[in-house]
Design a protein around this motif. Structure first.
Motif, PDB file in Angstrom:
ATOM      1  N   LEU A   6       1.009  -1.250   0.030  1.00 50.88           N
ATOM      2  CA  LEU A   6      -0.013  -0.071   0.078  1.00 50.88           C
ATOM      3  C   LEU A   6       1.009   1.291  -0.160  1.00 50.88           C
ATOM      4  CD1 LEU A   6      -2.583  -1.300   2.530  1.00 50.88           C
ATOM      5  CD2 LEU A   6      -2.622  -1.310   0.075  1.00 50.88           C
ATOM      6  N   GLU A   7       1.673   1.148  -0.969  1.00 49.95           N
ATOM      7  CA  GLU A   7       2.614   2.468  -1.078  1.00 49.95           C
ATOM      8  C   GLU A   7       2.095   3.853  -1.635  1.00 49.95           C
ATOM      9  OE1 GLU A   7       4.904   0.329  -3.803  1.00 49.95           O
ATOM     10  OE2 GLU A   7       6.165  -0.609  -2.362  1.00 49.95           O
ATOM     11  N   ASP A   8       1.198   3.411  -2.650  1.00 44.73           N
ATOM     12  CA  ASP A   8       0.536   4.801  -2.987  1.00 44.73           C
ATOM     13  C   ASP A   8      -0.701   4.997  -2.451  1.00 44.73           C
ATOM     14  OD1 ASP A   8      -0.557   6.661  -4.676  1.00 44.73           O
ATOM     15  OD2 ASP A   8      -0.633   5.274  -6.619  1.00 44.73           O
ATOM     16  N   PRO A   9      -0.911   6.163  -1.790  1.00 53.55           N
ATOM     17  CA  PRO A   9      -1.937   6.455  -1.070  1.00 53.55           C
ATOM     18  C   PRO A   9      -3.339   6.673  -2.001  1.00 53.55           C
ATOM     19  CG  PRO A   9      -0.908   8.155  -0.782  1.00 53.55           C
ATOM     20  CD  PRO A   9       0.054   6.889  -1.545  1.00 53.55           C
ATOM     21  N   GLU A  10      -2.954   6.877  -3.206  1.00 52.37           N
ATOM     22  CA  GLU A  10      -4.153   7.271  -3.872  1.00 52.37           C
ATOM     23  C   GLU A  10      -4.767   5.940  -4.703  1.00 52.37           C
ATOM     24  OE1 GLU A  10      -5.463  10.403  -4.458  1.00 52.37           O
ATOM     25  OE2 GLU A  10      -3.667  10.821  -2.690  1.00 52.37           O
ATOM     26  N   ALA A  11      -4.071   4.810  -4.656  1.00 51.71           N
ATOM     27  CA  ALA A  11      -4.523   3.439  -5.367  1.00 51.71           C
ATOM     28  C   ALA A  11      -5.672   2.939  -4.643  1.00 51.71           C
ATOM     29  CB  ALA A  11      -3.215   2.746  -5.163  1.00 51.71           C
ATOM     30  N   GLU A  12      -6.390   2.036  -5.641  1.00 50.76           N
ATOM     31  CA  GLU A  12      -7.586   1.645  -5.161  1.00 50.76           C
ATOM     32  C   GLU A  12      -7.121  -0.053  -4.970  1.00 50.76           C
ATOM     33  OE1 GLU A  12     -11.040   2.252  -5.058  1.00 50.76           O
ATOM     34  OE2 GLU A  12     -10.261   4.129  -4.555  1.00 50.76           O
ATOM     35  N   VAL A  13      -7.650  -0.622  -3.822  1.00 53.85           N
ATOM     36  CA  VAL A  13      -7.329  -2.131  -3.542  1.00 53.85           C
ATOM     37  C   VAL A  13      -8.738  -2.811  -3.750  1.00 53.85           C
ATOM     38  CG1 VAL A  13      -6.762  -3.671  -1.747  1.00 53.85           C
ATOM     39  CG2 VAL A  13      -5.992  -1.316  -1.785  1.00 53.85           C
ATOM     40  N   THR A  14      -8.594  -4.052  -4.522  1.00 50.74           N
ATOM     41  CA  THR A  14      -9.641  -4.815  -4.617  1.00 50.74           C
ATOM     42  C   THR A  14      -9.496  -5.834  -3.775  1.00 50.74           C
ATOM     43  OG1 THR A  14      -9.964  -4.311  -7.055  1.00 50.74           O
ATOM     44  CG2 THR A  14     -10.783  -6.067  -6.192  1.00 50.74           C
ATOM     45  N   VAL A  15     -10.567  -6.396  -3.139  1.00 56.15           N
ATOM     46  CA  VAL A  15     -10.432  -7.206  -2.041  1.00 56.15           C
ATOM     47  C   VAL A  15     -11.647  -8.393  -2.543  1.00 56.15           C
ATOM     48  CG1 VAL A  15     -10.759  -7.939   0.184  1.00 56.15           C
ATOM     49  CG2 VAL A  15      -9.859  -5.502  -0.120  1.00 56.15           C
ATOM     50  N   GLU A  16     -11.224  -9.573  -2.594  1.00 51.60           N
ATOM     51  CA  GLU A  16     -12.229 -10.903  -3.004  1.00 51.60           C
ATOM     52  C   GLU A  16     -11.900 -11.627  -1.813  1.00 51.60           C
ATOM     53  OE1 GLU A  16     -12.228 -11.592  -7.556  1.00 51.60           O
ATOM     54  OE2 GLU A  16     -10.181 -10.626  -7.094  1.00 51.60           O
ATOM     55  N   LEU A  17     -13.012 -12.447  -1.327  1.00 48.75           N
ATOM     56  CA  LEU A  17     -12.919 -13.126  -0.183  1.00 48.75           C
ATOM     57  C   LEU A  17     -14.175 -14.144   0.107  1.00 48.75           C
ATOM     58  CD1 LEU A  17     -14.733 -12.180   2.498  1.00 48.75           C
ATOM     59  CD2 LEU A  17     -13.265 -10.297   2.248  1.00 48.75           C
ATOM     60  N   SER A  18     -13.734 -15.170   0.648  1.00 51.34           N
ATOM     61  CA  SER A  18     -14.669 -16.362   1.131  1.00 51.34           C
ATOM     62  C   SER A  18     -14.056 -16.587   2.740  1.00 51.34           C
ATOM     63  CB  SER A  18     -14.415 -17.671   0.424  1.00 51.34           C
ATOM     64  OG  SER A  18     -13.071 -18.088   0.517  1.00 51.34           O
ATOM     65  N   ASP A  19     -15.022 -17.405   3.270  1.00 57.45           N
ATOM     66  CA  ASP A  19     -14.645 -17.746   4.572  1.00 57.45           C
ATOM     67  C   ASP A  19     -13.254 -18.527   4.960  1.00 57.45           C
ATOM     68  OD1 ASP A  19     -15.398 -20.204   3.648  1.00 57.45           O
ATOM     69  OD2 ASP A  19     -16.956 -20.544   5.037  1.00 57.45           O
ATOM     70  N   ALA A  20     -12.406 -18.861   3.546  1.00 57.59           N
ATOM     71  CA  ALA A  20     -11.383 -19.656   3.611  1.00 57.59           C
ATOM     72  C   ALA A  20     -10.009 -18.895   3.025  1.00 57.59           C
ATOM     73  CB  ALA A  20     -11.271 -20.911   3.427  1.00 57.59           C
ATOM     74  N   LYS A  21     -10.414 -18.037   2.109  1.00 61.44           N
ATOM     75  CA  LYS A  21      -9.152 -17.611   1.312  1.00 61.44           C
ATOM     76  C   LYS A  21      -9.356 -15.910   1.240  1.00 61.44           C
ATOM     77  CE  LYS A  21      -7.115 -21.375   0.093  1.00 61.44           C
ATOM     78  NZ  LYS A  21      -7.973 -22.331  -0.442  1.00 61.44           N
ATOM     79  N   ILE A  22      -8.519 -15.103   0.896  1.00 61.90           N
ATOM     80  CA  ILE A  22      -8.674 -13.900   0.595  1.00 61.90           C
ATOM     81  C   ILE A  22      -7.624 -13.369  -0.372  1.00 61.90           C
ATOM     82  CG2 ILE A  22      -6.829 -12.990   2.237  1.00 61.90           C
ATOM     83  CD1 ILE A  22      -8.574 -10.350   2.707  1.00 61.90           C
ATOM     84  N   ARG A  23      -8.157 -12.646  -1.760  1.00 60.95           N
ATOM     85  CA  ARG A  23      -7.206 -11.937  -2.453  1.00 60.95           C
ATOM     86  C   ARG A  23      -7.331 -10.657  -2.500  1.00 60.95           C
ATOM     87  NH1 ARG A  23      -9.480 -14.344  -7.745  1.00 60.95           N
ATOM     88  NH2 ARG A  23      -7.933 -16.140  -7.718  1.00 60.95           N
ATOM     89  N   ILE A  24      -6.247 -10.005  -2.616  1.00 59.14           N
ATOM     90  CA  ILE A  24      -6.031  -8.620  -2.687  1.00 59.14           C
ATOM     91  C   ILE A  24      -5.143  -8.370  -3.940  1.00 59.14           C
ATOM     92  CG2 ILE A  24      -4.747  -6.794  -1.401  1.00 59.14           C
ATOM     93  CD1 ILE A  24      -6.817  -7.619   0.505  1.00 59.14           C
ATOM     94  N   SER A  25      -5.889  -7.170  -4.716  1.00 58.00           N
ATOM     95  CA  SER A  25      -5.098  -6.789  -5.905  1.00 58.00           C
ATOM     96  C   SER A  25      -4.674  -5.285  -5.794  1.00 58.00           C
ATOM     97  CB  SER A  25      -5.965  -6.995  -7.186  1.00 58.00           C
ATOM     98  OG  SER A  25      -6.359  -8.417  -7.036  1.00 58.00           O
ATOM     99  N   VAL A  26      -3.614  -4.995  -5.885  1.00 59.05           N
ATOM    100  CA  VAL A  26      -2.996  -3.713  -5.925  1.00 59.05           C
ATOM    101  C   VAL A  26      -2.175  -3.412  -6.978  1.00 59.05           C
ATOM    102  CG1 VAL A  26      -2.099  -1.639  -4.468  1.00 59.05           C
ATOM    103  CG2 VAL A  26      -2.828  -3.824  -3.278  1.00 59.05           C
ATOM    104  N   GLY A  27      -2.645  -2.591  -8.028  1.00 61.59           N
ATOM    105  CA  GLY A  27      -2.143  -2.451  -9.268  1.00 61.59           C
ATOM    106  C   GLY A  27      -1.776  -3.824 -10.002  1.00 61.59           C
ATOM    107  N   ALA A  28      -0.547  -4.153 -10.286  1.00 61.24           N
ATOM    108  CA  ALA A  28      -0.232  -5.358 -10.974  1.00 61.24           C
ATOM    109  C   ALA A  28       0.093  -6.450 -10.056  1.00 61.24           C
ATOM    110  CB  ALA A  28       1.112  -5.245 -11.722  1.00 61.24           C
TER     111      ALA A  28
END
Length: 372
Positions: free
Chosen positions: A213-235
Motif C-alpha cells: 500500500l505504497e501509493d495512497p491514491e491507489a485502489e485496492v480490490t478485495v475478494e474473499l470467502s470464509d477460507a481465502k482472501i485475494r488482494i489486488s493492488v496495481g499489477a
C-alpha cells in the motif's frame, strides 16, 4: 524461454514477490520464484503454501516459456545490477540453468521445473469490493501492533476484519488483540462488503499487504470467502489462506462505563513514559500512574537498579487513582494516536482502560492494567 526486461521493473516486482519465500525451506521448490513468459509480459510468482504473490511485468518476449529459480538469490543479483540496465533471461539448451545477462555480467542459476511449482486452490470467492489504499493502510497501521505472537492462541495471530452496523452506519472494522491490549479501527463499509464473513487475516499476510500500500491514491480490490482472501493492488495479486478459527467476542472487554477522564499531551506523555521506563526491568516494564486533580505522576521502581518519577500537568478532575501499565504497551498505543491529545477513560486499578485520540471516534484501544 528468452526475454528482456528493464532492471527497474524486474527489481520492483521481485521485491514484492520474493518476500513471501521463507529463508529456510525443507521443500526445495518453495525456495524458488516462478518465471512465466508470454506475449509482451512476464509473470513472477512465489508461495509458501499459505500465501502467494503474483505480479506481471512488461517485457520483450522472444521465446515464451516458464521455469523456477532460487528467489532470494535472483533478487540479490538483480538488486546489484546497475540502475537503468537491461536484463536478459534465457534458459540453457540443456534445460538445467537460467542464464541472466546484463551488460558484462553473466549469471547461471540452477532451475527446477515449472511443473513442480505448487498452486493455492482459491475456489469461489463470495464477496468482492474495492477501497482506497490509504484507508486500508490506516486500519492495518492502527491495529497491527496488537496482533498476538503466541502460537497457542493461533486465532489471535492476525487481524479480524468484519462489518458491523452502528448508529453512524455500516462500518468495515479491523480488530487485533493479544489478551493484554486491544486495537480497533473503523471505516465506512465499502459497497459489496456488507454481509461478508468475519475473517482473520494472518500476521504475515497483513505485513505483505501493508508493504504493497505504497501509493495512497491507489485502489485496492478485495475478494474473499470464509477460507481465502485475494488482494489486488496495481499489477500485484496476493492470495492467502485465512486463519481457521473463531475470533473471541472482543466487545465484552471494551469498557462502557469508565467515568474518569484523563486528557494529556500525547508527545509529553510518551516521552515521560520512555524516560522513567529506562530503569524498569526487562521482564516487568511496569509504570505506575498516580492521578490527582490536574496532575499525573509517573513512577517506576526496580529493586535491582533504582527508581524514577516524572510529573506532568494534565486535565483530570476526578477522584485520585493509582494504576499500573506495561510501559511498552503504553508507548505502542501512543505511537498510533494521530492527534496531539490522548484521552484515557479509567475506572479502577483492576479494570481495563479505554484510550482514544481526542478527535478520532473511529479508533480505540483497550489496555489491561498491571499490578504495581
Amino acid at each position: 524461454m528468452r526475454v528482456t526486461l528493464e532492471r527497474t521493473h524486474l527489481l520492483k516486482s521481485l521485491n514484492h514477490v520474493h518476500r513471501v519465500v521463507e529463508r529456510r525451506n525443507t521443500i526445495p521448490i518453495l525456495s524458488n520464484v516462478l518465471i512465466r513468459a508470454s506475449e509482451g509480459e512476464v509473470q513472477l510468482k512465489a508461495t509458501d503454501l499459505d500465501l502467494d504473490a503474483l505480479e506481471t511485468v512488461p517485457a520483450m518476449v522472444e521465446r515464451p516459456g516458464a521455469t523456477t529459480v532460487p528467489a532470494h538469490m535472483f533478487y540479490d543479483i538483480v538488486r546489484k545490477l546497475p540502475d537503468g540496465s537491461q536484463v536478459s533471461l534465457e534458459t540453457s539448451s540443456d534445460g538445467g540453468t537460467l542464464i541472466i545477462l546484463s551488460g558484462r555480467s553473466r549469471f547461471a542459476l540452477q532451475m527446477l521445473p515449472e511443473s513442480d511449482f505448487p498452486d493455492i486452490t482459491v475456489g469461489e470467492l463470495s464477496h468482492r469490493f474495492t477501497l482506497p489504499a490509504k484507508e486500508l493502510k490506516r486500519l492495518i497501521d492502527r491495529t497491527q501492533f496488537a496482533i498476538s505472537t503466541e502460537e497457542i492462541r493461533y486465532y489471535l495471530n492476525g487481524i479480524f476484519f468484519h462489518t458491523v452496523d452502528t448508529p453512524a452506519g455500516s462500518k468495515f472494522r479491523a480488530v487485533a488483540t493479544d489478551g493484554h491490549r486491544l486495537a480497533q479501527a473503523n471505516m465506512p463499509a465499502p459497497d459489496g462488503a456488507r454481509g461478508m464473513p468475519g475473517i482473520i487475516v494472518p500476521r504475515k499476510t497483513v505485513g505483505e499487504i501493508q508493504k504493497l500500500l505504497e501509493d495512497p491514491e491507489a485502489e485496492v480490490t478485495v475478494e474473499l470467502s470464509d477460507a481465502k482472501i485475494r488482494i489486488s493492488v496495481g499489477a500485484v495479486i496476493l492470495t492467502s489462506k485465512l486463519i481457521d478459527g473463531t475470533f473471541p467476542d472482543y466487545g465484552r472487554v471494551i469498557p462502557q462505563s469508565n467515568d474518569k477522564e484523563l486528557r494529556v499531551d500525547k508527545s509529553e506523555f510518551a516521552e515521560a513514559v520512555d524516560r522513567v521506563s529506562t530503569v524498569s526491568s526487562e521482564r516487568g516494564r511496569a509504570v505506575k500512574l498516580t492521578l490527582s486533580e490536574g496532575k499525573l505522576v509517573l513512577t517506576v521502581v526496580n529493586p535491582d537498579s533504582g527508581s524514577a518519577t516524572e510529573e506532568l500537568h494534565v486535565e483530570y478532575d476526578d477522584d485520585p487513582l493509582d494504576i499500573g501499565f506495561n510501559a511498552r504497551y503504553l508507548l505502542d498505543i501512543a505511537a498510533q494516536l494521530s492527534t496531539d491529545t490522548a484521552l484515557f477513560r479509567l475506572a479502577d486499578p483492576g479494570s481495563p482502560t479505554l484510550i482514544q485520540d481526542s478527535a478520532d471516534a473511529e479508533t480505540l484501544y483497550v489496555l489491561m492494567p498491571m499490578r504495581v
